[in-house]
Design an enzyme around this catalytic site. Structure first.
Site, PDB file in Angstrom:
ATOM      1  N   GLU A 184       0.822  -1.218   0.000  1.00 15.58           N
ATOM      2  CA  GLU A 184       0.000   0.000   0.000  1.00 15.58           C
ATOM      3  C   GLU A 184       0.851   1.260   0.000  1.00 15.58           C
ATOM      4  O   GLU A 184       0.427   2.299  -0.530  1.00 15.58           O
ATOM      5  CB  GLU A 184      -0.961  -0.053   1.190  1.00 15.58           C
ATOM      6  CG  GLU A 184      -2.058  -1.091   0.959  1.00 15.58           C
ATOM      7  CD  GLU A 184      -2.845  -1.429   2.210  1.00 15.58           C
ATOM      8  OE1 GLU A 184      -4.060  -1.225   2.220  1.00 15.58           O
ATOM      9  OE2 GLU A 184      -2.223  -1.925   3.185  1.00 15.58           O
ATOM     10  N   GLU A 214      -3.371  -9.979   4.010  1.00 16.91           N
ATOM     11  CA  GLU A 214      -4.278  -9.685   5.130  1.00 16.91           C
ATOM     12  C   GLU A 214      -5.394 -10.716   5.279  1.00 16.91           C
ATOM     13  O   GLU A 214      -5.780 -11.070   6.404  1.00 16.91           O
ATOM     14  CB  GLU A 214      -4.891  -8.282   4.966  1.00 16.91           C
ATOM     15  CG  GLU A 214      -3.946  -7.133   5.246  1.00 16.91           C
ATOM     16  CD  GLU A 214      -3.178  -6.682   4.023  1.00 16.91           C
ATOM     17  OE1 GLU A 214      -2.584  -5.598   4.070  1.00 16.91           O
ATOM     18  OE2 GLU A 214      -3.151  -7.418   3.020  1.00 16.91           O
TER      19      GLU A 214
END
Length: 256
Positions: free
Chosen positions: A110, A130
């Site tokens: 990210e 995740e």
């Protein structure tokens, strides 16, 4: 990097009009904790505010760019100007180039998605693990990846937790320069020098308009992402996923 910066989680170095920003937690695979968040915020504030700096290069280690948020310590609080990790929701007008060697996973990916250009070694790997911990990519990944990658590829990454190698990322148009191992930083610095050879105000205007076209107003997306994470954090699956990670075993999901 300067010798005086050796103990810092984030190091900075001026190379003419480029600010090099280096993640420096090698023992923790550059995982994002409060110290790294604060260091990134300070470095990016410097890039934003110093009129003598026209471009930035964000780099990590030779084997791991950034392994994501530190699951033991947490990533620290969002900063006023940069949001998570001091970067992910920052309003920027100066180009920022990611120089990636090795793994850029979770929050590390990210960070790359928050940059404007990507130079990647053939060793680079991008991913969202995740989902394997019962979480989601809440540093902007859930809505930025489908804009910057083909939507089906982004969905595959988000839903399976499997990674994308640099060569495929370059074919898909996400990576600007695919380079041999060990050369990502040098090529990124050269790309920054090319940008700095152009009129800085023109570059900033172009970047601002292009980022607005790509990302638009992300306020609603951030709100929805945070709400989804809050629901997940209240689940048993998150506790199980994190426990399984530290205990080095497969998680036992219940869907609750």
């Amino acid at each position: 990097m300067t010798e005086s910066d050796n103990a810092l989680a984030v190091q900075t170095l001026r190379v003419e009009r480029t600010l090099v920003i280096g993640l420096n937690r090698p023992d923790k695979r550059n995982a994002i904790n409060a110290e790294l968040t604060q260091g990134l915020d300070e470095a990016l504030n410097l890039l934003d505010d110093d009129d003598d700096l026209w471009c930035g290069v964000l780099t990590g280690g030779p084997a791991v760019f950034c392994a994501g948020a530190d699951l033991a310590e947490g990533p620290g609080e969002p900063t006023d100007r940069g949001g998570y990790a001091g970067l992910t929701s920052r309003e920027r007008t100066k180009p920022l180039i990611a120089a990636v060697e090795g793994y850029a996973l979770g929050g590390g990916f990210e960070l790359v998605l928050s940059c404007d250009l990507v130079v990647a070694s053939r060793t680079a790997t991008f991913g969202f693990p995740e989902v394997k911990r019962g979480l989601l990519a809440d540093f902007g990944g859930v809505f930025r990846a489908p804009r910057l990658l083909p939507p089906n590829v982004a969905l595959e990454m988000l839903l399976t937790g499997e990674s994308l190698d640099a060569e495929r990322a370059e074919r898909l148009g996400f990576v600007n320069r695919l380079v041999e191992p060990g050369l990502a930083f040098d090529i990124a610095l050269g790309l920054a020098a090319t940008i700095c050879g152009n009129a800085p105000l023109a570059a900033r205007e172009a970047l601002t308009l292009a980022r607005r076209e790509i990302h638009g107003d992300e306020a609603a997306a951030w709100e929805a992402s945070h709400a989804a994470l809050a629901r997940l954090l209240a689940s048993n699956d998150v506790a199980e996923g994190v426990a399984a990670f530290f205990e080095r075993r497969e998680p036992r999901w219940t869907g609750r």
